[in-house]
Design an enzyme around this catalytic site. Structure first.
Site, PDB file in Angstrom:
ATOM      1  N   ASP A  84       0.865  -1.182   0.000  1.00 28.77           N
ATOM      2  CA  ASP A  84       0.000   0.000   0.000  1.00 28.77           C
ATOM      3  C   ASP A  84       0.903   1.233   0.000  1.00 28.77           C
ATOM      4  O   ASP A  84       1.495   1.584   1.037  1.00 28.77           O
ATOM      5  CB  ASP A  84      -0.910   0.011   1.231  1.00 28.77           C
ATOM      6  CG  ASP A  84      -2.044  -1.023   1.131  1.00 28.77           C
ATOM      7  OD1 ASP A  84      -1.939  -1.924   0.262  1.00 28.77           O
ATOM      8  OD2 ASP A  84      -3.007  -0.903   1.909  1.00 28.77           O
ATOM      9  N   LYS A 146      -6.654   3.267  -3.069  1.00 29.30           N
ATOM     10  CA  LYS A 146      -6.951   3.214  -1.636  1.00 29.30           C
ATOM     11  C   LYS A 146      -7.210   4.638  -1.183  1.00 29.30           C
ATOM     12  O   LYS A 146      -6.417   5.549  -1.441  1.00 29.30           O
ATOM     13  CB  LYS A 146      -5.795   2.587  -0.860  1.00 29.30           C
ATOM     14  CG  LYS A 146      -6.001   2.591   0.659  1.00 29.30           C
ATOM     15  CD  LYS A 146      -4.872   1.919   1.401  1.00 29.30           C
ATOM     16  CE  LYS A 146      -5.034   2.000   2.901  1.00 29.30           C
ATOM     17  NZ  LYS A 146      -3.888   1.395   3.643  1.00 29.30           N
ATOM     18  N   LYS A 188     -10.292   0.379  -2.353  1.00 25.69           N
ATOM     19  CA  LYS A 188     -10.077   0.109  -0.931  1.00 25.69           C
ATOM     20  C   LYS A 188     -10.397   1.375  -0.162  1.00 25.69           C
ATOM     21  O   LYS A 188      -9.744   2.404  -0.365  1.00 25.69           O
ATOM     22  CB  LYS A 188      -8.641  -0.328  -0.645  1.00 25.69           C
ATOM     23  CG  LYS A 188      -8.358  -0.492   0.857  1.00 25.69           C
ATOM     24  CD  LYS A 188      -6.992  -1.053   1.158  1.00 25.69           C
ATOM     25  CE  LYS A 188      -6.733  -1.133   2.661  1.00 25.69           C
ATOM     26  NZ  LYS A 188      -5.389  -1.716   2.970  1.00 25.69           N
TER      27      LYS A 188
HETATM   28  O1  G3H Z   1      -5.898   1.123   6.457  1.00 30.21           O
HETATM   29  C1  G3H Z   1      -5.358   1.972   7.088  1.00 30.21           C
HETATM   30  C2  G3H Z   1      -5.957   2.821   8.098  1.00 30.21           C
HETATM   31  O2  G3H Z   1      -4.925   3.303   8.873  1.00 30.21           O
HETATM   32  C3  G3H Z   1      -7.071   2.229   8.957  1.00 30.21           C
HETATM   33  O3  G3H Z   1      -6.994   2.791  10.218  1.00 30.21           O
HETATM   34  P1  G3H Z   1      -8.247   3.073  11.185  1.00 30.21           P
HETATM   35  O4  G3H Z   1      -9.226   1.930  11.039  1.00 30.21           O
HETATM   36  O5  G3H Z   1      -7.635   3.124  12.559  1.00 30.21           O
HETATM   37  O6  G3H Z   1      -8.852   4.384  10.757  1.00 30.21           O
END
Ligand code: G3H
Length: 226
Positions: A84, A146, A188
């Site tokens: 990512d 994403k 995503k």
């Molecule tokens: O996918 C990456 C993000 O940092 C998800 O984080 P979070 O669920 O704590 O907002």
């Protein structure tokens, strides 16, 4: 739904033990991938069997030089199934599109066929910037758009009228653009996904079903979606 969840533990203060516990939980839950910062990759790799290892690159600012980013992707692609990578946000905000394209082509090429999700950081973008960047992500041959790092600064996002958390409206707009352009890109959504209802609404808004090759939800709280 967990088959389209990327379980992310990305806070900088997490210990190796915290992340190792997360890897075990990811295996129990059967999520699509377990997403960590590069420093943890070597510790997590042996702990994952059925869950893909996802590593973030140049996270959360996308502010390294292209050679650094491509080198990191090339090395990390040896250990992780998915990468990512944060878009070069500063170049995007500077409208330096030729350099943005050169960067993402180089980064995707360095992945050697591994899954690359480009983190466009929606909260920081105007409409003109986001749709131009989506085109470049597609042209570079990435696999997913994403939406966010989940670490975007609230104050700046607010100036642009953007939420910092994931919404069905943004998910629908990204998916609609991909369909209209005929891009073979997945979506995503990541950042602030905390409930099953919210997750369901986002998945429905995307409209690509529950295919992990086309849909992912990034969250640090996967149990809440189970
Ligand atoms: O996918 C990456 C993000 O940092 C998800 O984080 P979070 O669920 O704590 O907002």
């Amino acid at each position: 739904m967990l088959q389209v969840v990327d379980y992310a533990l990305l806070k900088p203060y997490l210990t190796v033990e915290d992340v190792a516990r997360g890897a075990a939980r990811a295996e129990e839950l059967g999520v699509a991938s377990f997403c960590v910062n590069p420093v943890y990759a070597q510790y997590v790799r042996p702990l994952l069997r059925r869950v893909r290892l996802c590593v973030v690159v140049d996270f959360p600012f996308g502010a390294s030089q292209t050679w650094e980013r491509a080198q990191a992707v090339s090395r990390l692609a040896e250990v992780a199934e998915e990468l990512d990578v944060v878009a070069p946000i500063g170049l995007v905000k500077s409208q330096r599109w030729v350099e943005v394209r050169r960067d993402l082509v180089s980064v995707v090429g360095a992945a050697g066929g591994r899954v690359v999700k480009v983190i466009v950081e929606e909260p920081y973008l105007t409409d003109e910037e986001r749709y131009r960047l989506y085109d470049i992500v597609a042209e570079a041959g990435a696999h997913f758009i994403k939406s966010s790092t989940g670490f975007a600064e609230e104050a700046y996002a607010k100036q642009l009228g953007n939420p910092t958390h994931s919404t069905p409206e943004r998910a629908a707009a990204i998916a609609r653009y991909i369909r209209e352009r005929g891009y073979r890109l997945g979506v995503k959504m990541a950042g602030g996904i905390r409930t099953r209802e919210q997750a369901r609404a986002i998945i429905e808004a995307i409209g690509f079903g529950l295919d992990p090759a086309r849909v992912r939800l990034g969250t640090s709280t996967p149990e809440a979606l189970a």
